[in-house]
Design a protein around this motif. Structure first.
Motif, PDB file in Angstrom:
ATOM      1  N   SER A  94       0.866  -1.053  -0.087  1.00  0.00           N
ATOM      2  CA  SER A  94       0.072  -0.184  -0.077  1.00  0.00           C
ATOM      3  C   SER A  94       1.001   1.092   0.024  1.00  0.00           C
ATOM      4  O   SER A  94       2.016   1.142   0.155  1.00  0.00           O
ATOM      5  CB  SER A  94      -0.835  -0.088   1.208  1.00  0.00           C
ATOM      6  OG  SER A  94      -0.286  -0.057   2.543  1.00  0.00           O
ATOM      7  N   PRO A  95       0.227   2.411  -0.280  1.00  0.00           N
ATOM      8  CA  PRO A  95       1.088   3.607  -0.202  1.00  0.00           C
ATOM      9  C   PRO A  95       2.084   3.669   0.936  1.00  0.00           C
ATOM     10  O   PRO A  95       1.530   3.869   1.989  1.00  0.00           O
ATOM     11  CB  PRO A  95       0.312   5.041  -0.612  1.00  0.00           C
ATOM     12  CG  PRO A  95      -0.927   4.175  -1.063  1.00  0.00           C
ATOM     13  CD  PRO A  95      -0.840   2.675  -0.640  1.00  0.00           C
ATOM     14  N   GLY A  96       3.437   3.825   0.652  1.00  0.00           N
ATOM     15  CA  GLY A  96       4.204   4.003   1.986  1.00  0.00           C
ATOM     16  C   GLY A  96       4.713   2.672   2.600  1.00  0.00           C
ATOM     17  O   GLY A  96       5.379   2.911   3.576  1.00  0.00           O
ATOM     18  N   VAL A  97       4.095   1.822   2.366  1.00  0.00           N
ATOM     19  CA  VAL A  97       4.313   0.525   2.989  1.00  0.00           C
ATOM     20  C   VAL A  97       4.904  -0.381   2.198  1.00  0.00           C
ATOM     21  O   VAL A  97       4.432  -0.749   0.977  1.00  0.00           O
ATOM     22  CB  VAL A  97       2.977  -0.119   3.422  1.00  0.00           C
ATOM     23  CG1 VAL A  97       3.420  -1.666   4.063  1.00  0.00           C
ATOM     24  CG2 VAL A  97       2.411   0.734   4.513  1.00  0.00           C
ATOM     25  N   GLY A  98       6.142  -1.154   2.392  1.00  0.00           N
ATOM     26  CA  GLY A  98       6.920  -2.244   1.627  1.00  0.00           C
ATOM     27  C   GLY A  98       7.042  -3.501   2.590  1.00  0.00           C
ATOM     28  O   GLY A  98       6.938  -3.602   3.609  1.00  0.00           O
ATOM     29  N   TRP A 101       7.627  -5.940   7.432  1.00  0.00           N
ATOM     30  CA  TRP A 101       6.630  -4.794   7.031  1.00  0.00           C
ATOM     31  C   TRP A 101       7.661  -3.583   7.411  1.00  0.00           C
ATOM     32  O   TRP A 101       8.299  -3.470   8.226  1.00  0.00           O
ATOM     33  CB  TRP A 101       5.643  -5.085   8.058  1.00  0.00           C
ATOM     34  CG  TRP A 101       4.564  -3.636   7.545  1.00  0.00           C
ATOM     35  CD1 TRP A 101       3.208  -3.859   7.234  1.00  0.00           C
ATOM     36  CD2 TRP A 101       4.684  -2.312   8.025  1.00  0.00           C
ATOM     37  NE1 TRP A 101       2.663  -2.753   7.278  1.00  0.00           N
ATOM     38  CE2 TRP A 101       3.553  -1.698   7.878  1.00  0.00           C
ATOM     39  CE3 TRP A 101       5.616  -1.477   8.802  1.00  0.00           C
ATOM     40  CZ2 TRP A 101       3.355  -0.443   7.854  1.00  0.00           C
ATOM     41  CZ3 TRP A 101       5.436  -0.203   8.870  1.00  0.00           C
ATOM     42  CH2 TRP A 101       4.274   0.321   8.629  1.00  0.00           C
ATOM     43  N   GLU A 102       7.726  -2.570   6.288  1.00  0.00           N
ATOM     44  CA  GLU A 102       8.414  -1.456   6.434  1.00  0.00           C
ATOM     45  C   GLU A 102       7.836  -0.176   5.944  1.00  0.00           C
ATOM     46  O   GLU A 102       7.208  -0.091   5.010  1.00  0.00           O
ATOM     47  CB  GLU A 102      10.092  -1.667   5.671  1.00  0.00           C
ATOM     48  CG  GLU A 102      10.073  -2.160   4.382  1.00  0.00           C
ATOM     49  CD  GLU A 102      11.335  -2.537   3.946  1.00  0.00           C
ATOM     50  OE1 GLU A 102      11.811  -3.675   4.293  1.00  0.00           O
ATOM     51  OE2 GLU A 102      12.134  -1.971   3.375  1.00  0.00           O
ATOM     52  N   GLY A 103       8.130   0.689   6.838  1.00  0.00           N
ATOM     53  CA  GLY A 103       7.270   1.838   6.161  1.00  0.00           C
ATOM     54  C   GLY A 103       7.355   2.958   7.496  1.00  0.00           C
ATOM     55  O   GLY A 103       8.428   2.974   8.084  1.00  0.00           O
ATOM     56  N   ASP A 104       6.589   3.895   7.325  1.00  0.00           N
ATOM     57  CA  ASP A 104       6.540   5.094   8.469  1.00  0.00           C
ATOM     58  C   ASP A 104       6.239   4.772   9.591  1.00  0.00           C
ATOM     59  O   ASP A 104       4.856   4.287   9.905  1.00  0.00           O
ATOM     60  CB  ASP A 104       5.651   6.421   7.654  1.00  0.00           C
ATOM     61  CG  ASP A 104       5.671   7.610   8.632  1.00  0.00           C
ATOM     62  OD1 ASP A 104       6.690   7.717   9.572  1.00  0.00           O
ATOM     63  OD2 ASP A 104       4.672   8.292   8.637  1.00  0.00           O
ATOM     64  N   GLY A 105       6.735   5.007  10.730  1.00  0.00           N
ATOM     65  CA  GLY A 105       6.176   4.395  11.974  1.00  0.00           C
ATOM     66  C   GLY A 105       5.930   5.637  13.025  1.00  0.00           C
ATOM     67  O   GLY A 105       5.792   5.661  14.041  1.00  0.00           O
TER      68      GLY A 105
END
Ligand SMILES: [Zn+2]
Ligand SMILES: [Zn+2]
Length: 157
Positions: A70-74, A87-91
């Motif tokens: 999803s947007p911003g989530v890898g 799961w990687e992204g903005d925390g």
């Protein structure tokens, strides 16, 4: 944050060993996640994740593949053996974060879960007899739904 665990290093990687990683210091959260996306990515009934800030994480070996779920989530994986890794992204206030599937750590027994996330998405036939708090979504976003397995609707004796 200055306790003796704060320098503890842990290591892990994919099944074939091509992608390796190391974490420094303690995980900010170890949780069971019942969300549909995590289950899809892992092919598992439940996924247990350990979260680290980006500056605690070092990757080595092959470059990991990343699927933008999803947007911003890898969601990272090994391009050779397919092992799902993160799961990687903005925390949010933590900045960029990596949540590793704890099964990919060399010593996952050192990472002890403290809660369940996305409890309402749990597959009904799967449960764990712990007494941990269970949240509707992310633990920092909502109230505790209940502790431990669901017992409502079951015969009481
Ligand atoms: Zn691999
Ligand atoms: Zn999830």
């Amino acid at each position: 944050m200055e306790d003796k665990m704060s320098d503890a290093k842990m290591a892990g990687g994919c099944m074939c060993g091509a992608v390796r990683y190391e974490t420094a210091g303690e995980s900010f959260l170890v949780s069971h996640c019942h969300c549909r996306s995590c289950r899809k990515h892992n092919g598992a009934a439940v996924v247990t994740l350990a979260g680290f800030k980006a500056d605690q994480v070092t990757f080595s070996g092959d470059e990991r593949g990343i699927y933008a779920s999803s947007p911003g989530v890898g969601r990272a994986f090994c391009g050779k053996c397919g092992t799902p890794l993160t799961w990687e992204g903005d925390g949010g206030e933590l900045g960029p974060i990596f949540e590793f599937h704890i099964s990919t750590f060399d010593n996952p027994e050192r990472l002890v879960p403290t809660c369940h996330a996305f409890e309402p998405e749990r597959i009904p036939w799967f449960d764990v007899a712990d007494n941990l708090p269970r949240f509707k979504g992310f633990p920092d976003e909502g109230p505790v739904l209940h502790h431990g397995p669901v017992t409502e609707g079951l015969p009481s004796g």
